[in-house]
Write a protein that holds these residues in place. Structure first.
Motif, mmCIF file in Angstrom:
data_model
loop_
_atom_site.group_PDB
_atom_site.id
_atom_site.type_symbol
_atom_site.label_atom_id
_atom_site.label_comp_id
_atom_site.label_asym_id
_atom_site.label_seq_id
_atom_site.Cartn_x
_atom_site.Cartn_y
_atom_site.Cartn_z
ATOM 1 N N ALA A 8 0.842 -1.203 0.000
ATOM 2 C CA ALA A 8 0.000 0.000 0.000
ATOM 3 C C ALA A 8 0.881 1.258 0.000
ATOM 4 O O ALA A 8 2.023 1.240 0.450
ATOM 5 C CB ALA A 8 -0.910 0.010 1.220
ATOM 6 N N TYR A 9 0.315 2.346 -0.498
ATOM 7 C CA TYR A 9 0.957 3.657 -0.474
ATOM 8 C C TYR A 9 -0.152 4.682 -0.566
ATOM 9 O O TYR A 9 -1.280 4.369 -0.954
ATOM 10 C CB TYR A 9 1.957 3.807 -1.629
ATOM 11 C CG TYR A 9 1.385 3.451 -2.979
ATOM 12 C CD1 TYR A 9 0.744 4.410 -3.756
ATOM 13 C CD2 TYR A 9 1.453 2.147 -3.471
ATOM 14 C CE1 TYR A 9 0.195 4.086 -4.988
ATOM 15 C CE2 TYR A 9 0.906 1.815 -4.707
ATOM 16 C CZ TYR A 9 0.280 2.789 -5.448
ATOM 17 O OH TYR A 9 -0.272 2.466 -6.662
ATOM 18 N N ASP A 10 0.124 5.914 -0.175
ATOM 19 C CA ASP A 10 -0.921 6.940 -0.126
ATOM 20 C C ASP A 10 -1.615 7.088 -1.478
ATOM 21 O O ASP A 10 -0.959 7.252 -2.514
ATOM 22 C CB ASP A 10 -0.328 8.292 0.285
ATOM 23 C CG ASP A 10 0.011 8.343 1.772
ATOM 24 O OD1 ASP A 10 -0.561 7.541 2.527
ATOM 25 O OD2 ASP A 10 0.861 9.171 2.161
ATOM 26 N N PHE A 12 -3.568 4.801 -2.978
ATOM 27 C CA PHE A 12 -3.757 3.599 -3.786
ATOM 28 C C PHE A 12 -5.234 3.265 -3.945
ATOM 29 O O PHE A 12 -6.068 3.632 -3.108
ATOM 30 C CB PHE A 12 -3.002 2.404 -3.168
ATOM 31 C CG PHE A 12 -3.649 1.813 -1.941
ATOM 32 C CD1 PHE A 12 -4.430 0.669 -2.023
ATOM 33 C CD2 PHE A 12 -3.476 2.400 -0.695
ATOM 34 C CE1 PHE A 12 -5.028 0.116 -0.909
ATOM 35 C CE2 PHE A 12 -4.069 1.859 0.446
ATOM 36 C CZ PHE A 12 -4.851 0.713 0.332
ATOM 37 N N VAL A 14 -8.195 1.084 -3.551
ATOM 38 C CA VAL A 14 -8.416 0.037 -2.557
ATOM 39 C C VAL A 14 -8.877 -1.272 -3.189
ATOM 40 O O VAL A 14 -8.470 -2.360 -2.758
ATOM 41 C CB VAL A 14 -9.401 0.532 -1.465
ATOM 42 C CG1 VAL A 14 -10.810 0.703 -2.018
ATOM 43 C CG2 VAL A 14 -9.401 -0.409 -0.273
ATOM 44 N N ALA A 17 -6.285 -3.726 -4.412
ATOM 45 C CA ALA A 17 -5.659 -4.568 -3.385
ATOM 46 C C ALA A 17 -6.642 -5.559 -2.780
ATOM 47 O O ALA A 17 -6.334 -6.743 -2.608
ATOM 48 C CB ALA A 17 -5.063 -3.692 -2.283
ATOM 49 N N THR A 18 -7.858 -5.088 -2.452
ATOM 50 C CA THR A 18 -8.797 -5.959 -1.746
ATOM 51 C C THR A 18 -9.441 -7.008 -2.643
ATOM 52 O O THR A 18 -9.856 -8.065 -2.162
ATOM 53 C CB THR A 18 -9.898 -5.123 -1.067
ATOM 54 O OG1 THR A 18 -10.562 -4.310 -2.053
ATOM 55 C CG2 THR A 18 -9.304 -4.221 0.010
ATOM 56 N N LEU A 38 -0.548 -6.726 4.793
ATOM 57 C CA LEU A 38 -0.616 -5.413 4.144
ATOM 58 C C LEU A 38 0.583 -4.613 4.610
ATOM 59 O O LEU A 38 0.779 -4.416 5.820
ATOM 60 C CB LEU A 38 -1.917 -4.701 4.512
ATOM 61 C CG LEU A 38 -2.232 -3.418 3.749
ATOM 62 C CD1 LEU A 38 -2.429 -3.715 2.264
ATOM 63 C CD2 LEU A 38 -3.487 -2.752 4.304
ATOM 64 N N SER A 40 3.588 -1.273 3.792
ATOM 65 C CA SER A 40 3.929 -0.022 3.118
ATOM 66 C C SER A 40 5.400 0.251 3.400
ATOM 67 O O SER A 40 6.026 -0.447 4.195
ATOM 68 C CB SER A 40 3.062 1.137 3.628
ATOM 69 O OG SER A 40 3.298 1.360 5.001
ATOM 70 N N VAL A 46 -2.252 4.005 6.214
ATOM 71 C CA VAL A 46 -2.108 4.494 4.843
ATOM 72 C C VAL A 46 -3.508 4.767 4.303
ATOM 73 O O VAL A 46 -4.407 3.939 4.403
ATOM 74 C CB VAL A 46 -1.395 3.455 3.941
ATOM 75 C CG1 VAL A 46 -1.350 3.948 2.497
ATOM 76 C CG2 VAL A 46 0.014 3.183 4.455
ATOM 77 N N SER A 48 -6.206 5.310 1.395
ATOM 78 C CA SER A 48 -6.471 4.944 0.008
ATOM 79 C C SER A 48 -7.142 6.112 -0.711
ATOM 80 O O SER A 48 -7.523 7.112 -0.091
ATOM 81 C CB SER A 48 -7.376 3.710 -0.050
ATOM 82 O OG SER A 48 -8.687 4.048 0.391
ATOM 83 N N THR A 56 -0.816 -0.775 8.139
ATOM 84 C CA THR A 56 0.181 -1.569 7.423
ATOM 85 C C THR A 56 1.407 -1.842 8.284
ATOM 86 O O THR A 56 1.695 -1.132 9.237
ATOM 87 C CB THR A 56 0.639 -0.859 6.133
ATOM 88 O OG1 THR A 56 1.371 0.333 6.498
ATOM 89 C CG2 THR A 56 -0.536 -0.487 5.255
#
Length: 327
Positions: A8-10, A12, A14, A17-18, A38, A40, A46, A48, A56
């Motif tokens: 994850a990163y700022d 992203f 969602v 990933a989910t 999860l 980062s 983080v 989304s 994370t």
């Protein structure tokens, strides 16, 4: 046990990933042995793109895993400039982990140098930018996911679910992947070669001067469509037509027609056409061998892949194919 790390990163997306996380979670319930983490670059909360905040772990502290998956985002500038994140992705690949991206997450893998010389997929809207930034990548703007020598990439959002199902099929067998898809109420076997969208829509916008010509050609794919006939239909000389068409669409006329034929043939095969010979003749390829070469050029896969006769992965097994421009 198979350990999957979702990076994850700022900002992203969602669901990028989910969606895959749900596939691996359910696969674990059916005995697949997946454990999800999860992570980062720095750990902690983080945010989304939707505003949801997820907790994370620091990537460096997660430890060796088996699969690292990178979601996409609307803006990736901060992510691709985050040296800790890029170094973590690069280290994961160096450790032999399977590395994957969903949607524009391919830009993160590209920044880590993992896609150079490989075929890679991304969201259709990001294809041109990925090509511009990273000319060493063979960007596939058609397929919903691609696997090339252990690096997996996919198109937008729900294609990440297709990619994850393909991974489960590779790891645990097709029957378990089928059970997972059934529980999630998603389609089990969308081959990686399936197009993200219409080739005709990709080539031109509705106001493009050659849109009517392509629609005309698409309705006559079973007929010979040499450049002379196309130029005559456009009321231009062959030289004028070829120059103007290529500048307007980014494709030579023969290549544009071939793409339309591949798209029509793929749709016919997926719909259950009784024979490849019949499909080849009806779409203007004149024979299965010529159709196969065109499929490999444009999708990296043979026509049989549209019937699910290959693995779920959408990987490239065929070698280079000589270019053919005569249609």
């Amino acid at each position: 046990m198979h350990r999957v790390t979702l990076l994850a990163y700022d900002g992203f997306q969602v669901l990028d990933a989910t969606g895959p996380a749900a596939v691996f979670e359910v696969a674990g319930e059916f005995g697949g042995g997946y454990v999800l983490t999860l992570a980062s670059s720095n750990g902690g909360p983080v945010r989304s793109s939707s505003g949801l905040v997820l907790q994370t772990a620091p990537l460096a502290e997660v430890g060796p895993g088996d699969t690292l998956l990178v979601p996409g985002a609307e803006s990736l500038r901060a992510a691709i400039e985050d040296e800790a994140l890029i170094s973590g992705v690069r280290a994961a690949a160096a450790d032999g982990r399977r590395v994957a991206s969903v949607c524009s997450g391919a830009f993160v893998l590209a920044a880590a140098g993992l896609l150079d010389g490989r075929r890679a997929a991304t969201h259709w809207a990001a294809v041109a930018e990925l090509k511009r930034r990273h000319p060493k990548i063979r960007v596939d703007g058609e397929s919903i996911f691609v696997e090339d020598r252990g690096v997996w990439t996919s198109a937008g959002v729900t294609a990440g679910i297709d990619l994850a199902l393909a991974m489960v099929g590779r790891d645990c067998g097709d029957e378990l992947a089928r059970k997972v898809a059934r529980k999630l109420v998603v389609y089990h076997r969308r081959p990686g070669s399936q197009s993200q969208h219409s080739a005709l829509l990709e080539m031109v916008t509705p106001d493009n001067r050659f849109a009517p010509l392509l629609a005309w050609a698409r309705s006559r794919l079973g007929e010979p469509l040499p450049v002379e006939r196309l130029a005559d239909q456009a009321a231009l000389s062959v030289r004028q037509f070829t120059r103007a068409f290529t500048k307007s669409t980014g494709l030579a006329p023969a290549k544009a027609v071939e793409r339309l034929r591949v798209e029509a043939a793929r749709a016919a095969i997926e719909a259950g056409a009784p024979s490849l010979q019949m499909v080849a003749l009806s779409t203007g390829f004149r024979g299965p061998d010529r159709m196969r070469r065109a499929f490999v050029r444009h999708t990296g896969l043979p026509p049989s892949a549209c019937r699910g006769e290959r693995t779920l992965s959408g990987s490239t097994e065929a070698g280079p194919v000589p270019d053919e421009t005569s249609v």
